[in-house]
Design an enzyme around this catalytic site. Structure first.
Site, PDB file in Angstrom:
ATOM      1  N   GLY A 274       0.897  -1.356   0.000  1.00  0.00           N
ATOM      2  CA  GLY A 274      -0.152  -0.091   0.018  1.00  0.00           C
ATOM      3  C   GLY A 274       0.752   1.231  -0.051  1.00  0.00           C
ATOM      4  O   GLY A 274       0.211   2.275   0.147  1.00  0.00           O
ATOM      5  N   GLU A 316       4.269  -6.445   1.589  1.00  0.00           N
ATOM      6  CA  GLU A 316       3.827  -6.792   0.402  1.00  0.00           C
ATOM      7  C   GLU A 316       3.787  -5.636  -0.631  1.00  0.00           C
ATOM      8  O   GLU A 316       2.571  -5.449  -1.152  1.00  0.00           O
ATOM      9  CB  GLU A 316       2.733  -7.651   0.398  1.00  0.00           C
ATOM     10  CG  GLU A 316       2.696  -8.706   1.192  1.00  0.00           C
ATOM     11  CD  GLU A 316       1.094  -9.633   1.410  1.00  0.00           C
ATOM     12  OE1 GLU A 316       1.170 -10.599   1.515  1.00  0.00           O
ATOM     13  OE2 GLU A 316       0.111  -9.009   1.346  1.00  0.00           O
ATOM     14  N   PRO A 317       4.667  -4.804  -0.987  1.00  0.00           N
ATOM     15  CA  PRO A 317       4.579  -3.804  -1.800  1.00  0.00           C
ATOM     16  C   PRO A 317       4.518  -4.232  -3.209  1.00  0.00           C
ATOM     17  O   PRO A 317       5.115  -5.273  -3.697  1.00  0.00           O
ATOM     18  CB  PRO A 317       5.720  -2.963  -1.728  1.00  0.00           C
ATOM     19  CG  PRO A 317       6.852  -3.835  -1.231  1.00  0.00           C
ATOM     20  CD  PRO A 317       6.019  -4.938  -0.560  1.00  0.00           C
ATOM     21  N   ARG A 319       2.913  -1.412  -5.880  1.00  0.00           N
ATOM     22  CA  ARG A 319       2.813  -0.085  -6.761  1.00  0.00           C
ATOM     23  C   ARG A 319       4.224   0.544  -6.455  1.00  0.00           C
ATOM     24  O   ARG A 319       4.618   0.975  -7.553  1.00  0.00           O
ATOM     25  CB  ARG A 319       1.780   0.866  -6.137  1.00  0.00           C
ATOM     26  CG  ARG A 319       1.684   2.111  -6.906  1.00  0.00           C
ATOM     27  CD  ARG A 319       0.684   2.781  -6.104  1.00  0.00           C
ATOM     28  NE  ARG A 319      -0.616   2.228  -5.799  1.00  0.00           N
ATOM     29  CZ  ARG A 319      -1.853   2.297  -6.393  1.00  0.00           C
ATOM     30  NH1 ARG A 319      -1.703   3.073  -7.449  1.00  0.00           N
ATOM     31  NH2 ARG A 319      -2.759   1.723  -5.706  1.00  0.00           N
ATOM     32  N   CYS A 391     -14.900   4.542 -26.956  1.00  0.00           N
ATOM     33  CA  CYS A 391     -16.232   5.071 -27.353  1.00  0.00           C
ATOM     34  C   CYS A 391     -17.046   5.649 -26.210  1.00  0.00           C
ATOM     35  O   CYS A 391     -18.076   5.072 -25.931  1.00  0.00           O
ATOM     36  CB  CYS A 391     -17.068   4.020 -28.283  1.00  0.00           C
ATOM     37  SG  CYS A 391     -16.261   3.700 -29.804  1.00  0.00           S
ATOM     38  N   GLU A 392     -16.460   6.091 -25.177  1.00  0.00           N
ATOM     39  CA  GLU A 392     -17.081   7.022 -24.204  1.00  0.00           C
ATOM     40  C   GLU A 392     -16.292   8.050 -23.710  1.00  0.00           C
ATOM     41  O   GLU A 392     -15.089   8.070 -23.765  1.00  0.00           O
ATOM     42  CB  GLU A 392     -17.448   5.938 -23.189  1.00  0.00           C
ATOM     43  CG  GLU A 392     -16.097   5.147 -22.333  1.00  0.00           C
ATOM     44  CD  GLU A 392     -16.810   4.210 -21.358  1.00  0.00           C
ATOM     45  OE1 GLU A 392     -17.136   3.063 -21.885  1.00  0.00           O
ATOM     46  OE2 GLU A 392     -16.787   4.554 -20.297  1.00  0.00           O
TER      47      GLU A 392
HETATM   48  N1  LLP Z   1      -1.052  -7.238  -0.459  1.00  0.00           N
HETATM   49  C1  LLP Z   1      -2.366  -7.149  -0.650  1.00  0.00           C
HETATM   50  C2  LLP Z   1      -3.019  -8.456   0.447  1.00  0.00           C
HETATM   51  C3  LLP Z   1      -3.139  -6.495  -1.486  1.00  0.00           C
HETATM   52  O1  LLP Z   1      -4.342  -6.574  -1.742  1.00  0.00           O
HETATM   53  C4  LLP Z   1      -2.443  -5.379  -2.202  1.00  0.00           C
HETATM   54  C5  LLP Z   1      -3.241  -4.758  -3.148  1.00  0.00           C
HETATM   55  C6  LLP Z   1      -1.061  -5.417  -1.970  1.00  0.00           C
HETATM   56  C7  LLP Z   1      -0.551  -6.275  -1.010  1.00  0.00           C
HETATM   57  C8  LLP Z   1      -0.315  -4.520  -2.976  1.00  0.00           C
HETATM   58  O2  LLP Z   1      -0.513  -3.079  -2.712  1.00  0.00           O
HETATM   59  P1  LLP Z   1       0.334  -1.954  -3.304  1.00  0.00           P
HETATM   60  O3  LLP Z   1       1.621  -2.005  -2.598  1.00  0.00           O
HETATM   61  O4  LLP Z   1       0.496  -2.158  -4.640  1.00  0.00           O
HETATM   62  O5  LLP Z   1      -0.679  -0.881  -2.965  1.00  0.00           O
HETATM   63  N2  LLP Z   1      -5.917  -1.608  -8.501  1.00  0.00           N
HETATM   64  C9  LLP Z   1      -5.851  -0.599  -7.651  1.00  0.00           C
HETATM   65  C10 LLP Z   1      -4.946  -1.293  -6.367  1.00  0.00           C
HETATM   66  C11 LLP Z   1      -5.633  -2.621  -5.918  1.00  0.00           C
HETATM   67  C12 LLP Z   1      -4.577  -2.880  -4.786  1.00  0.00           C
HETATM   68  C13 LLP Z   1      -5.185  -4.394  -4.399  1.00  0.00           C
HETATM   69  N3  LLP Z   1      -4.479  -4.739  -3.354  1.00  0.00           N
HETATM   70  C14 LLP Z   1      -5.130   0.651  -8.312  1.00  0.00           C
HETATM   71  O6  LLP Z   1      -4.941   0.579  -9.401  1.00  0.00           O
HETATM   72  O7  LLP Z   1      -4.930   1.430  -7.384  1.00  0.00           O
END
Ligand code: LLP
Length: 463
Positions: A274, A316-317, A319, A391-392
């Site tokens: 996150g 668990e990064p 992004r 198309c939107e």
């Molecule tokens: N661990 C778990 C259990 C998760 O559900 C997620 C993301 C992560 C790790 C990784 O999170 P990150 O470090 O990438 O923020 N599609 C959305 C993001 C959905 C994230 C879902 N879970 C977007 O484009 O912003």
């Protein structure tokens, strides 16, 4: 022009603005290169749209994250594992790179599991997530001997135990290593849909409601399962670190409560991913060292207060590792000045992709930046909106851009920070083939994922 790709004569120096892949440079003619590859040449060779991934940047982010967290917890005698969240973007090469940098991988589906295994990552270095894992996914995880299944519901406890009755990773009698995902009530992140630890949503078991403790005790009661620890993921694109500390405290208190009731002190706590990144000029990413220090302080304070040892910690990064490593390269098509209701003239710049390669603006109202990267321009910047070819009218790539007034068909635009949840959430809307992902490094490029073709789409259609 006022964009952060710089103006005047480029001197091959680093691109200011903090949004671009680390190796992005502006040449003397105003054109951008990444990984030593001129984006004009690349566009000529592979076409657009295309995701351009700076290999060294992604690997450096993976490494820096592991090093920062390992160093922060070392004085406490606690180990750390960093799991790269494959949902952000996973390909065989990316799985190999992050594993070579000392990370493990979090997979959320059988598809992500298959890619990680194809990359040669050992099952023990994988974690399987999911709020609705299929039987086939659980069996695949068992056969691969994944290092942990993160259980998401009470019913899943029995399902995993039944699958593990045949052993784990081909070893009869070996127990399935599991964690339990809990919700701490902390709500953090950029958008309701990407915030996952408040109570009214589908993930995990509630700590305050008592289900989390009941779930942990139910796991301990199953001889086929080995309870490795407790898992919490509070959301995504989090720019305020306070939520991690609050969630850590709640999880550690639950760990202590479980010990008091059962005598079992689980060895590990996973605080999820996150960590937010900057998408717009001036937006500052969470710094891995700063967040690791904040979290270690919160964890040690909580453990002192609770009288428990500091656990092994994992994160668990996704992004923060994949996002800033990549830009999307588009070719400009139609350029159209539109007078808005307020009298403002906004230039609509249509590019050759759109919501099929970046769903985030349409889905979350996410904001991005764009810049002209194929030439220098002295034209004054104008308010612009970069839109796709779908198309939107919600097919917007960049809501509010400032682009040179002489922008014209054939120019190349780049949108930075598209490496996470770009290709991984791409679709074939309007039967548009999905773009490929090209990795650049040391003046060379190669496809990690090839561009789809209309033939690929026709091959799926059985007539
Ligand atoms: N661990 C778990 C259990 C998760 O559900 C997620 C993301 C992560 C790790 C990784 O999170 P990150 O470090 O990438 O923020 N599609 C959305 C993001 C959905 C994230 C879902 N879970 C977007 O484009 O912003």
């Amino acid at each position: 022009m006022s964009t952060d790709v710089g103006s005047g004569t480029g001197d091959g120096s680093t691109v200011p603005g903090g949004l671009w892949p680390a190796s992005a440079r502006i040449g003397a003619d105003g054109a951008m290169s990444v990984g030593g590859v001129d984006l004009r040449t690349l566009a000529g060779q592979v076409g657009t749209p295309v995701y351009v991934l700076d290999e060294a940047d992604l690997r450096a982010r993976a490494r820096a994250t592991r090093e920062a967290w390992t160093a922060a917890f070392a004085p406490e005698g606690a180990g750390v594992h960093v799991y790269y969240a494959g949902k952000a973007f996973l390909s065989v090469a990316v799985a190999r790179w992050v594993h070579a940098e000392g990370l493990r991988i979090d997979v959320a589906t059988g598809g992500e599991l298959a890619v990680a295994l194809r990359a040669g990552v050992p099952g023990t270095d994988l974690a399987l997530h999911g709020n609705n894992k299929s039987d086939a996914e659980l069996v695949a995880a068992r056969d691969a001997g994944v290092g942990r299944v993160v259980i998401d519901s009470l019913v899943e406890i029995d399902r995993v135990a039944e699958v593990a009755a045949a052993g784990w990773g081909g070893e009869p009698g070996r127990r399935a290593p599991v964690m339990l995902r809990v919700t701490t009530g902390v709500h953090a992140g950029g958008h309701e849909y990407i915030s996952t630890a408040h109570e009214d949503q589908k993930f995990g078991l509630s700590v305050s409601g008592g289900q989390a403790l009941a779930g942990l005790e139910a796991i301990l009661a199953r001889p086929e399962l080995e309870l490795r620890g407790i898992h919490s993921h509070i959301g995504s694109q989090i720019l305020d670190p306070a939520g991690f500390a609050v969630a850590a405290h709640t999880v550690l208190a639950l760990r202590a409560e479980l010990e008091a009731r059962t005598g079992v002190l689980v060895p590990e706590v996973d605080l999820g991913g996150g960590f937010g990144v900057g998408y717009l000029p001036g937006e500052v990413a969470l710094d891995p060292e700063r967040i690791a220090k904040d979290v270690v302080a919160a964890v040690t304070d909580a453990c002192t207060e609770l009288g428990t040892p500091v656990p092994h910690v994992s994160i668990e990064p996704g992004r923060s590792i994949a996002g800033p490593s990549t830009l999307t390269l588009y070719t400009v098509g139609t350029v159209k000045p539109v007078t808005t209701d307020s009298g403002l003239v906004r230039t609509y710049v249509s590019v050759d992709g759109g919501m099929s390669d970046n769903l985030r603006p349409a889905l979350y109202g996410a904001r991005y930046h764009a810049a002209l990267v194929s030439r220098h321009s002295d034209a004054a910047p104008v308010p612009a909106r970069v839109v796709g070819k779908h198309c939107e009218s919600g097919d917007i790539v960049v809501h509010d851009a400032e682009l040179p007034g002489d922008l014209a068909a054939g120019d190349l635009l780049a949108v930075p920070v598209t490496g996470a949840y770009g290709r991984s959430m791409a679709s074939n809307y309007n039967l548009v083939p999905r773009p490929g992902v090209v990795a650049v490094r040391d003046g060379e490029w190669r496809f990690l994922v090839r561009r789809e073709t209309v033939e690929d789409l026709l091959a799926l259609d059985l007539g």
